[in-house]
Scaffold this motif. Structure first.
Motif, short mmCIF file in Angstrom:
data_model
loop_
_atom_site.label_atom_id
_atom_site.label_comp_id
_atom_site.label_asym_id
_atom_site.label_seq_id
_atom_site.Cartn_x
_atom_site.Cartn_y
_atom_site.Cartn_z
N PRO A 3 16.65 80.70 37.98
CA PRO A 3 15.24 80.38 38.18
C PRO A 3 14.41 81.07 37.08
O PRO A 3 14.83 82.12 36.58
N ALA A 4 13.27 80.50 36.72
CA ALA A 4 12.46 81.06 35.63
C ALA A 4 12.15 82.54 35.87
O ALA A 4 12.15 83.34 34.94
N LYS A 5 11.93 82.91 37.12
CA LYS A 5 11.54 84.31 37.39
C LYS A 5 12.67 85.30 37.05
O LYS A 5 12.41 86.48 36.83
N TYR A 6 13.91 84.83 36.98
CA TYR A 6 15.02 85.71 36.57
C TYR A 6 15.45 85.45 35.12
O TYR A 6 15.95 86.35 34.46
N GLY A 7 15.30 84.21 34.67
CA GLY A 7 15.87 83.83 33.37
C GLY A 7 14.91 83.93 32.20
O GLY A 7 15.33 83.81 31.05
N ALA A 8 13.61 84.14 32.47
CA ALA A 8 12.63 84.19 31.38
C ALA A 8 11.71 85.38 31.59
O ALA A 8 11.17 85.56 32.69
N GLU A 9 11.55 86.18 30.55
CA GLU A 9 10.78 87.42 30.69
C GLU A 9 9.48 87.41 29.89
O GLU A 9 8.81 88.42 29.80
N ILE A 35 28.29 69.05 39.71
CA ILE A 35 29.45 69.93 39.60
C ILE A 35 29.30 70.81 38.36
O ILE A 35 29.05 70.31 37.26
N GLN A 36 29.44 72.11 38.55
CA GLN A 36 29.49 73.03 37.41
C GLN A 36 30.94 73.15 36.99
O GLN A 36 31.83 73.31 37.81
N MET A 96 19.86 73.23 42.19
CA MET A 96 18.56 72.54 42.16
C MET A 96 18.69 71.02 42.21
O MET A 96 17.89 70.34 42.83
N TYR A 97 19.69 70.51 41.48
CA TYR A 97 19.74 69.05 41.26
C TYR A 97 20.90 68.39 42.00
O TYR A 97 21.13 67.20 41.87
N GLY A 98 21.64 69.17 42.77
CA GLY A 98 22.78 68.65 43.51
C GLY A 98 22.40 68.04 44.85
O GLY A 98 21.21 67.97 45.21
N PHE A 135 31.98 81.87 39.58
CA PHE A 135 31.77 80.57 38.94
C PHE A 135 31.53 79.47 39.98
O PHE A 135 31.96 78.35 39.81
N ASP A 136 30.87 79.83 41.08
CA ASP A 136 30.81 78.86 42.18
C ASP A 136 29.57 77.96 42.18
O ASP A 136 29.28 77.29 43.16
N GLY A 137 28.86 77.93 41.04
CA GLY A 137 27.74 76.98 40.94
C GLY A 137 26.40 77.68 40.91
O GLY A 137 25.98 78.25 41.91
N GLY A 138 25.71 77.61 39.77
CA GLY A 138 24.44 78.32 39.57
C GLY A 138 23.23 77.46 39.87
O GLY A 138 23.31 76.43 40.56
N TYR A 139 22.13 77.89 39.29
CA TYR A 139 20.81 77.31 39.57
C TYR A 139 20.76 75.80 39.33
O TYR A 139 20.19 75.06 40.14
#
Ligand SMILES: [Zn+2]
Length: 245
Positions: free
Chosen positions: A96-102, A216-217, A204-206, A196-200
């Motif tokens: 999510p942007a709040k974790y991935g962008a500073e 699928i990741q 979000m889009y699954g 590795f069980d599936g990220g953001y």
């Protein structure tokens, strides 16, 4: 002056996210293969944020591009493609942007990436009713393995076992072409590797959401994404998609 800098910023944003509009119910995303800095953004440094990782998934951008090329060859039509050209150490598009962008600059690029994915998924949904999203990653834990990430099947909710893991399924087809998938088709309900069980993106889009598609990741081991191996891996992915659609 303000307009000039806004235009400059807009062009930076578009240069940093590669987008191809498709005409198939297939979306290919690659958030971690980019190497470019984001102008105006420092390297991420807040290690207290959840899931703080800055490492590059080497050549997964190339694998996504090559897969798109092979899909076009197989189908005569294009998949949707969204590739981060910016490096993960500046923005993590699979958070999510709040974790991935500073920073503001990083947030803008993060938003640009996700606007493109949302648009692709919405386009697939409205035109075809359903579709498949493959989120392409790389991992260093096991060279020979591709870890499947679906949040233990949450991002593929409502799809039958036969369609997910049967001999004619996408995953079944990649396995039968010699790609080692974990969990295997035989033990498809085994718990996914928690790293590795599936990220953001797949979350979000699954199919965990009403407006999602089958997502699928795929976390590729090094063997499948050497310069030499990429065309072969991409060909197998395209062939597996062909059997699915
Ligand atoms: Zn990754």
């Amino acid at each position: 002056m303000i307009i000039a800098s806004l235009l400059l910023l807009a062009s930076f944003k578009s240069d940093l996210v590669e987008v191809v509009d498709g005409d198939l119910p297939i979306v290919i995303t690659a958030p971690h293969g980019g190497v470019l800095p984001i102008p105006g953004a420092d390297e991420r440094k807040d290690t207290t944020l959840p899931q703080f990782v800055t490492v590059l998934d080497t050549r997964t951008d190339d694998l996504a591009r090559e897969t798109a090329k092979q899909v076009e060859k197989e189908f005569g039509k294009k998949p949707f493609v969204i590739i981060a050209k910016f490096a993960r150490k500046y923005a993590d598009a699979n958070r999510p942007a709040k974790y991935g962008a500073e920073s503001e600059a990083a947030r803008l690029v993060h938003a640009k990436y996700h606007e493109a994915v949302r648009k692709a998924v919405d386009g697939v949904k409205s035109k075809f009713g359903k579709g498949i999203l493959l989120d392409i990653h790389g991992q260093g834990a096991d060279k020979e393995t591709v870890f499947r990430g679906t949040q233990n099947l949450k991002t593929v909710t409502g799809v039958s076992d036969e369609s997910l893991f049967g001999p004619k399924s996408f995953l079944g087809m990649i396995e039968s072409q010699g790609i080692k998938v974990f969990p295997t088709m035989k033990d498809a309900h085994e718990k996914e590797n928690s790293k590795f069980d599936g990220g953001y993106t797949v979350q979000m889009y699954g199919l965990g959401h009403q407006d999602g598609i089958l997502a699928i990741q795929l976390e590729f081991g090094g063997t499948y994404r050497t310069v030499k191996a990429i065309p072969e891996t991409a060909k197998k992915l395209a062939a597996a998609l062909k059997s699915q659609l």
